[in-house]
Scaffold this active site. Sequence first.
Site, short mmCIF file in Angstrom:
data_model
loop_
_atom_site.label_atom_id
_atom_site.label_comp_id
_atom_site.label_asym_id
_atom_site.label_seq_id
_atom_site.Cartn_x
_atom_site.Cartn_y
_atom_site.Cartn_z
N GLN A 1 0.85 -1.20 0.00
CA GLN A 1 0.00 0.00 0.00
C GLN A 1 0.88 1.24 0.00
OE1 GLN A 1 -3.50 -0.76 2.99
NE2 GLN A 1 -1.71 -1.91 3.63
N ASN A 2 2.19 1.03 0.18
CA ASN A 2 3.09 2.19 0.28
C ASN A 2 3.33 2.83 -1.07
OD1 ASN A 2 3.22 1.60 2.93
ND2 ASN A 2 5.35 0.88 2.94
N HIS B 1 -1.56 1.48 -4.28
CA HIS B 1 -1.98 2.88 -4.06
C HIS B 1 -1.11 3.89 -4.79
CE1 HIS B 1 -4.20 1.53 -0.16
NE2 HIS B 1 -4.91 1.35 -1.23
N THR C 1 0.69 -2.75 8.54
CA THR C 1 -0.56 -2.14 8.07
C THR C 1 -1.65 -2.28 9.13
OG1 THR C 1 -2.30 -2.16 6.38
CG2 THR C 1 -1.18 -4.25 6.77
N SER C 2 -2.46 -1.24 9.27
CA SER C 2 -3.56 -1.27 10.23
C SER C 2 -4.76 -2.03 9.68
CB SER C 2 -4.00 0.16 10.57
OG SER C 2 -4.53 0.78 9.41
P1 NAD Z 1 -1.59 2.92 8.76
O1 NAD Z 1 -0.90 4.21 9.05
O2 NAD Z 1 -3.07 2.87 8.77
O3 NAD Z 1 -1.09 1.82 9.82
C1 NAD Z 1 0.29 1.68 10.10
C2 NAD Z 1 0.53 0.37 10.78
O4 NAD Z 1 1.92 0.23 10.94
C3 NAD Z 1 -0.09 0.24 12.18
O5 NAD Z 1 -0.77 -0.99 12.26
C4 NAD Z 1 1.11 0.26 13.13
O6 NAD Z 1 0.97 -0.66 14.20
C5 NAD Z 1 2.24 -0.19 12.24
N1 NAD Z 1 3.52 0.41 12.59
C6 NAD Z 1 3.79 1.69 12.94
N2 NAD Z 1 5.10 1.85 13.16
C7 NAD Z 1 5.68 0.64 12.96
C8 NAD Z 1 7.02 0.15 13.04
N3 NAD Z 1 8.04 0.95 13.39
N4 NAD Z 1 7.23 -1.17 12.77
C9 NAD Z 1 6.20 -1.98 12.41
N5 NAD Z 1 4.92 -1.58 12.33
C10 NAD Z 1 4.68 -0.28 12.60
O7 NAD Z 1 -0.96 2.42 7.39
P2 NAD Z 1 -1.55 1.54 6.19
O8 NAD Z 1 -2.35 0.41 6.75
O9 NAD Z 1 -0.42 1.29 5.30
O10 NAD Z 1 -2.61 2.49 5.46
C11 NAD Z 1 -2.32 3.83 5.25
C12 NAD Z 1 -2.37 4.32 3.82
O11 NAD Z 1 -1.46 5.39 3.86
C13 NAD Z 1 -1.85 3.42 2.75
O12 NAD Z 1 -2.83 3.35 1.80
C14 NAD Z 1 -0.64 4.14 2.14
O13 NAD Z 1 -0.82 4.37 0.77
C15 NAD Z 1 -0.59 5.48 2.79
N6 NAD Z 1 0.71 5.85 3.39
C16 NAD Z 1 1.86 5.42 2.79
C17 NAD Z 1 3.10 5.73 3.36
C18 NAD Z 1 4.35 5.24 2.67
O14 NAD Z 1 4.34 5.03 1.46
N7 NAD Z 1 5.46 5.02 3.38
C19 NAD Z 1 3.15 6.45 4.56
C20 NAD Z 1 1.95 6.88 5.15
C21 NAD Z 1 0.72 6.56 4.54
#
Ligand code: NAD
Length: 241
Positions: free
Chosen positions: A83-84, A101, A176-177
């Site tokens: 999803q990143n 995404h 992912t949440s």
């Molecule tokens: P989310 O923010 O909803 O959930 C993040 C998850 O990661 C949580 O379950 C949390 O427990 C876990 N987490 C946080 N820090 C962590 C760590 N250090 N080690 C392991 N796990 C950890 O994210 P999502 O479910 O990916 O959904 C969010 C949406 O946001 C996605 O669709 C994505 O496209 C977008 N997004 C992407 C990025 C990126 O590309 N890096 C960053 C932020 C949001």
Amino acid sequence: MIIFTGAGISADSGISTFRDANGLWEKHDIDQVCNFQTWKQNFDLVHAFYSARRVQLGTVQPNPAHEMIARLQARYGAVIITQNIDDLLERAGCKDVIHVHGFLTEIRCTNTGCNKTWDIGYTAWDSKSQRCGSCLSLRGPKPNVVFFGESAPRYAIMQQLFASLGQEDVLLVMGTSGNVVDIGTVASYVPAQTILSNLETDKGGDVFGPVLDDAHFNHVLHGRAAERAIDIERLVETLLT
Ligand code: NAD
Ligand code: ZN
């Protein structure tokens, strides 16, 4: 093997997740910068926000979780779905990553009939003067990131891949949440061995929707992605050899 990842795997590289931010992403209301219905009203803000994310991406590095995923792919031919929108999996050596995404370094022209998509690397997009190189539209170019309310064409292939999992297979879910893609429900019906690794057990739903339940998974290893990477790799080796 399928590896399904979210923002949590890049948190240890210094990119913040949605969750960490309590509905704000880098101090911006997600609804203002990630909403397909309103993005044109917020055109300059949307571009400024993603430009800052894109420039920041050029300053961070993959962490041991990305590298572990690359090793699992090389060893077991794992399919990687993320999803990143960042490119840290690719920079760690992962191949053919399915970005459901979109991709932060790309711009896509939304002007009717155009759809030109191009990569601008880790640079800012100047929304007041830069134009689509094909149709010359000023207001068509959009970060090539799937916004809330926008169609996600790669969901179809993602669902087919989940449906193809058999008893001998492994589904690894990391960082992912489960609120955007409901991976908890997927994990509860696939016949594969399922592994979940997030920072901690999901404590409850939030504005984004339902809860990701540890009970839907056969194996649960919580903690920071970079620190748990080795344990996850060992577990996968046990399950697949
Ligand atoms: P989310 O923010 O909803 O959930 C993040 C998850 O990661 C949580 O379950 C949390 O427990 C876990 N987490 C946080 N820090 C962590 C760590 N250090 N080690 C392991 N796990 C950890 O994210 P999502 O479910 O990916 O959904 C969010 C949406 O946001 C996605 O669709 C994505 O496209 C977008 N997004 C992407 C990025 C990126 O590309 N890096 C960053 C932020 C949001
Ligand atoms: Zn165009």
